[in-house]
Design a protein around this motif. Sequence first.
Motif, PDB file in Angstrom:
ATOM      1  N   TRP A  40     -40.798  98.832  27.395  1.00 36.86           N
ATOM      2  CA  TRP A  40     -41.325  97.483  27.199  1.00 36.86           C
ATOM      3  C   TRP A  40     -40.411  96.430  27.832  1.00 36.86           C
ATOM      4  O   TRP A  40     -40.884  95.458  28.423  1.00 36.86           O
ATOM      5  CB  TRP A  40     -41.502  97.185  25.708  1.00 36.86           C
ATOM      6  N   LYS A  41     -39.100  96.640  27.732  1.00 42.15           N
ATOM      7  CA  LYS A  41     -38.162  95.704  28.357  1.00 42.15           C
ATOM      8  C   LYS A  41     -38.346  95.679  29.877  1.00 42.15           C
ATOM      9  O   LYS A  41     -38.267  94.610  30.500  1.00 42.15           O
ATOM     10  CB  LYS A  41     -36.727  96.099  28.012  1.00 42.15           C
ATOM     11  N   ARG A  42     -38.609  96.841  30.466  1.00 40.02           N
ATOM     12  CA  ARG A  42     -38.818  96.890  31.917  1.00 40.02           C
ATOM     13  C   ARG A  42     -40.139  96.222  32.299  1.00 40.02           C
ATOM     14  O   ARG A  42     -40.267  95.664  33.392  1.00 40.02           O
ATOM     15  CB  ARG A  42     -38.786  98.338  32.401  1.00 40.02           C
ATOM     16  N   ARG A  43     -41.126  96.274  31.422  1.00 41.27           N
ATOM     17  CA  ARG A  43     -42.389  95.585  31.693  1.00 41.27           C
ATOM     18  C   ARG A  43     -42.194  94.067  31.678  1.00 41.27           C
ATOM     19  O   ARG A  43     -42.723  93.347  32.536  1.00 41.27           O
ATOM     20  CB  ARG A  43     -43.442  95.977  30.651  1.00 41.27           C
ATOM     21  N   LYS A  44     -41.428  93.566  30.724  1.00 39.24           N
ATOM     22  CA  LYS A  44     -41.127  92.136  30.669  1.00 39.24           C
ATOM     23  C   LYS A  44     -40.339  91.713  31.911  1.00 39.24           C
ATOM     24  O   LYS A  44     -40.573  90.632  32.458  1.00 39.24           O
ATOM     25  CB  LYS A  44     -40.323  91.819  29.408  1.00 39.24           C
ATOM     26  N   GLU A  45     -39.440  92.563  32.328  1.00 34.97           N
ATOM     27  CA  GLU A  45     -38.644  92.274  33.526  1.00 34.97           C
ATOM     28  C   GLU A  45     -39.534  92.173  34.755  1.00 34.97           C
ATOM     29  O   GLU A  45     -39.341  91.296  35.605  1.00 34.97           O
ATOM     30  CB  GLU A  45     -37.609  93.374  33.714  1.00 34.97           C
ATOM     31  N   ALA A  46     -40.525  93.063  34.865  1.00 34.53           N
ATOM     32  CA  ALA A  46     -41.413  93.067  36.031  1.00 34.53           C
ATOM     33  C   ALA A  46     -42.225  91.783  36.129  1.00 34.53           C
ATOM     34  O   ALA A  46     -42.628  91.384  37.231  1.00 34.53           O
ATOM     35  CB  ALA A  46     -42.351  94.271  35.968  1.00 34.53           C
ATOM     36  N   LEU A  47     -42.462  91.132  35.015  1.00 38.99           N
ATOM     37  CA  LEU A  47     -43.244  89.898  35.001  1.00 38.99           C
ATOM     38  C   LEU A  47     -42.360  88.654  35.107  1.00 38.99           C
ATOM     39  O   LEU A  47     -42.868  87.534  35.091  1.00 38.99           O
ATOM     40  CB  LEU A  47     -44.090  89.829  33.722  1.00 38.99           C
ATOM     41  N   SER A  48     -41.049  88.839  35.212  1.00 45.37           N
ATOM     42  CA  SER A  48     -40.114  87.715  35.336  1.00 45.37           C
ATOM     43  C   SER A  48     -39.983  87.284  36.789  1.00 45.37           C
ATOM     44  O   SER A  48     -40.446  87.963  37.707  1.00 45.37           O
ATOM     45  CB  SER A  48     -38.737  88.116  34.792  1.00 45.37           C
ATOM     46  N   LYS A  49     -39.305  86.144  37.008  1.00 48.50           N
ATOM     47  CA  LYS A  49     -39.049  85.677  38.364  1.00 48.50           C
ATOM     48  C   LYS A  49     -38.091  86.643  39.064  1.00 48.50           C
ATOM     49  O   LYS A  49     -37.116  87.107  38.476  1.00 48.50           O
ATOM     50  CB  LYS A  49     -38.433  84.278  38.338  1.00 48.50           C
ATOM     51  N   LYS A  50     -38.391  86.938  40.310  1.00 49.79           N
ATOM     52  CA  LYS A  50     -37.593  87.905  41.052  1.00 49.79           C
ATOM     53  C   LYS A  50     -36.149  87.440  41.223  1.00 49.79           C
ATOM     54  O   LYS A  50     -35.214  88.263  41.189  1.00 49.79           O
ATOM     55  CB  LYS A  50     -38.237  88.173  42.412  1.00 49.79           C
ATOM     56  N   THR A  51     -35.954  86.151  41.381  1.00 49.00           N
ATOM     57  CA  THR A  51     -34.600  85.628  41.542  1.00 49.00           C
ATOM     58  C   THR A  51     -33.788  85.791  40.255  1.00 49.00           C
ATOM     59  O   THR A  51     -32.589  86.087  40.299  1.00 49.00           O
ATOM     60  CB  THR A  51     -34.642  84.154  41.945  1.00 49.00           C
ATOM     61  N   ASP A  52     -34.443  85.615  39.120  1.00 47.54           N
ATOM     62  CA  ASP A  52     -33.746  85.817  37.837  1.00 47.54           C
ATOM     63  C   ASP A  52     -33.353  87.282  37.660  1.00 47.54           C
ATOM     64  O   ASP A  52     -32.267  87.586  37.168  1.00 47.54           O
ATOM     65  CB  ASP A  52     -34.645  85.384  36.676  1.00 47.54           C
ATOM     66  N   VAL A  53     -34.239  88.171  38.061  1.00 47.98           N
ATOM     67  CA  VAL A  53     -33.962  89.607  37.941  1.00 47.98           C
ATOM     68  C   VAL A  53     -32.774  89.989  38.809  1.00 47.98           C
ATOM     69  O   VAL A  53     -31.913  90.786  38.399  1.00 47.98           O
ATOM     70  CB  VAL A  53     -35.205  90.433  38.322  1.00 47.98           C
ATOM     71  N   LEU A  54     -32.682  89.418  40.014  1.00 43.29           N
ATOM     72  CA  LEU A  54     -31.559  89.704  40.897  1.00 43.29           C
ATOM     73  C   LEU A  54     -30.241  89.297  40.252  1.00 43.29           C
ATOM     74  O   LEU A  54     -29.273  90.070  40.266  1.00 43.29           O
ATOM     75  CB  LEU A  54     -31.733  88.974  42.227  1.00 43.29           C
ATOM     76  N   VAL A  55     -30.184  88.108  39.676  1.00 42.48           N
ATOM     77  CA  VAL A  55     -28.954  87.651  39.032  1.00 42.48           C
ATOM     78  C   VAL A  55     -28.598  88.553  37.858  1.00 42.48           C
ATOM     79  O   VAL A  55     -27.422  88.887  37.641  1.00 42.48           O
ATOM     80  CB  VAL A  55     -29.103  86.181  38.577  1.00 42.48           C
ATOM     81  N   GLN A  56     -29.601  88.993  37.103  1.00 43.18           N
ATOM     82  CA  GLN A  56     -29.349  89.909  35.987  1.00 43.18           C
ATOM     83  C   GLN A  56     -28.787  91.247  36.477  1.00 43.18           C
ATOM     84  O   GLN A  56     -27.893  91.824  35.851  1.00 43.18           O
ATOM     85  CB  GLN A  56     -30.647  90.130  35.204  1.00 43.18           C
ATOM     86  N   MET A  57     -29.313  91.732  37.584  1.00 37.05           N
ATOM     87  CA  MET A  57     -28.809  92.984  38.149  1.00 37.05           C
ATOM     88  C   MET A  57     -27.348  92.839  38.575  1.00 37.05           C
ATOM     89  O   MET A  57     -26.528  93.741  38.345  1.00 37.05           O
ATOM     90  CB  MET A  57     -29.680  93.387  39.348  1.00 37.05           C
ATOM     91  N   LEU A  58     -27.019  91.719  39.195  1.00 41.51           N
ATOM     92  CA  LEU A  58     -25.638  91.477  39.618  1.00 41.51           C
ATOM     93  C   LEU A  58     -24.715  91.323  38.420  1.00 41.51           C
ATOM     94  O   LEU A  58     -23.563  91.770  38.452  1.00 41.51           O
ATOM     95  CB  LEU A  58     -25.581  90.235  40.506  1.00 41.51           C
ATOM     96  N   ASP A  59     -25.208  90.703  37.372  1.00 42.07           N
ATOM     97  CA  ASP A  59     -24.405  90.550  36.157  1.00 42.07           C
ATOM     98  C   ASP A  59     -24.112  91.913  35.535  1.00 42.07           C
ATOM     99  O   ASP A  59     -22.989  92.166  35.072  1.00 42.07           O
ATOM    100  CB  ASP A  59     -25.149  89.652  35.163  1.00 42.07           C
ATOM    101  N   ARG A  60     -25.101  92.812  35.547  1.00 39.16           N
ATOM    102  CA  ARG A  60     -24.871  94.171  35.030  1.00 39.16           C
ATOM    103  C   ARG A  60     -23.853  94.912  35.892  1.00 39.16           C
ATOM    104  O   ARG A  60     -23.006  95.652  35.378  1.00 39.16           O
ATOM    105  CB  ARG A  60     -26.191  94.951  34.977  1.00 39.16           C
TER     106      ARG A  60
END
Length: 460
Positions: A198-218
Amino acid sequence: MNHPNTFSLSLQKQSDSGRIIDDHELNRAFTELKFRSLARQSNITKKRGYETLSLIFVFVLLPFLKRSLSSFCNGGYLQNYVQAHKDTFYRFLNNERFNWRKLVQLLASKIIAMSKEVPLKEKVLIADDSICPKSGKEIELVSYHFDHKVRRSILGNQYLQLGFHDGLHFFPIDGAFHTSSHRPNTDMRDIDKRTNGWKRRKEALSKKTDVLVQMLDRAWKSGIDASFVLFDSWFAHDDIVRRIVDVGYGVICRLKRNRVKYGYRGGAYTLKQLWQQIAKKQTVWIKDRTIKGVCLNVTLKKTGSVRVLFVSDGRKQWQALLCTDTDLEPSRILDYYARRWSIEVYFKDAKQMLYMGKEQSNTFDALIASQSLVMIRYLLLVYIQIKHGLNACVGPLFRQTSDNQSLWMFSRAVWDHVKELIFKSSDILSYRIEPDLLFHFIDIIEDLIAEQSRWVTAKL
């Protein structure tokens, strides 16, 4: 040993010198990397039924055998690995509780730690996206995306990839899907909202730029050191650059020719104005390059001071690159940005060899699992390269490994037929050969085959 003609010259030379892998190196990697422990830490476990590691190994192996899951299950190959039915594999792929992202990150971190240590300045992170076309409108979270290659919108899955490059090897370390608002269906699988699925589904519907920053933070929190993050102009926004710098990484990226204003010596200019009014007159030939260039230190509203490198072919064509290090030389900026090509090579290899985008399921959980398996296959090939000191691309290595696995499967099938013929003819043979001697002969051959295939059985 005969080598395929498809080997690159460098890999061929290393093979001839006796440093190439043997037939079961891919299988040994599972044990050497302690894959069972990594899967357990990622909550990829089963309380009953067939062992998790055996199922993962079969999935990893499919491209090397040039088989889809359905043909693999129906073609008699499966019995050599695990006595499971097709439904067992599909249920495994559709498990929303598995943390595939953590498994990939743990595996990547372990392999990176085993590689040769290089200075921080040689380490970079690379981000890019790619589209895998799909034909089924009922696929969960499938959507329309504009493909710049064909210059039209196509139905498919858009995949955002983050990779680490140490100057020699590319390591995929994280990935995410992006779903646009243009979806042929809005149906979503009804699952527990606390699960990874479910978390990955919410991520897929988020802004792509926000997801990129989250990936870099991880990546930062997992201890991935890098001097810069490299990406194309799509992510080149002042706010994104500032957020990445706040995470802890520098940025080198290509810039868009838009209306964004850059501060320079008390004035505000667009990128085009900077080129026409200031940079164009100052370009000089860059050392050891066939292009002209000039660096201007400018300011952005949110990021602050940055360096913009203008490069030109000396005629009308020009491009601009941004670098957050205001002291970096033009040639070094170009050297860094050229390494962004490694992620394009990864996408090409993943699509052509490692079954990226070829999953056959309508559920998003299976899509996540399949893309994670693509990264795992690639990381295993990189691990084999590092282990044997190979610096060539993974393509020739994949082809040899694939040929070796296919040869083993073929020899196993031939022996099964020969053994069946021996048993059916045992009454005739027993007149000349003692039964105990005959069975002893069969046991010797079985032991030899078991010795060769001990890493690829279901008893991993």
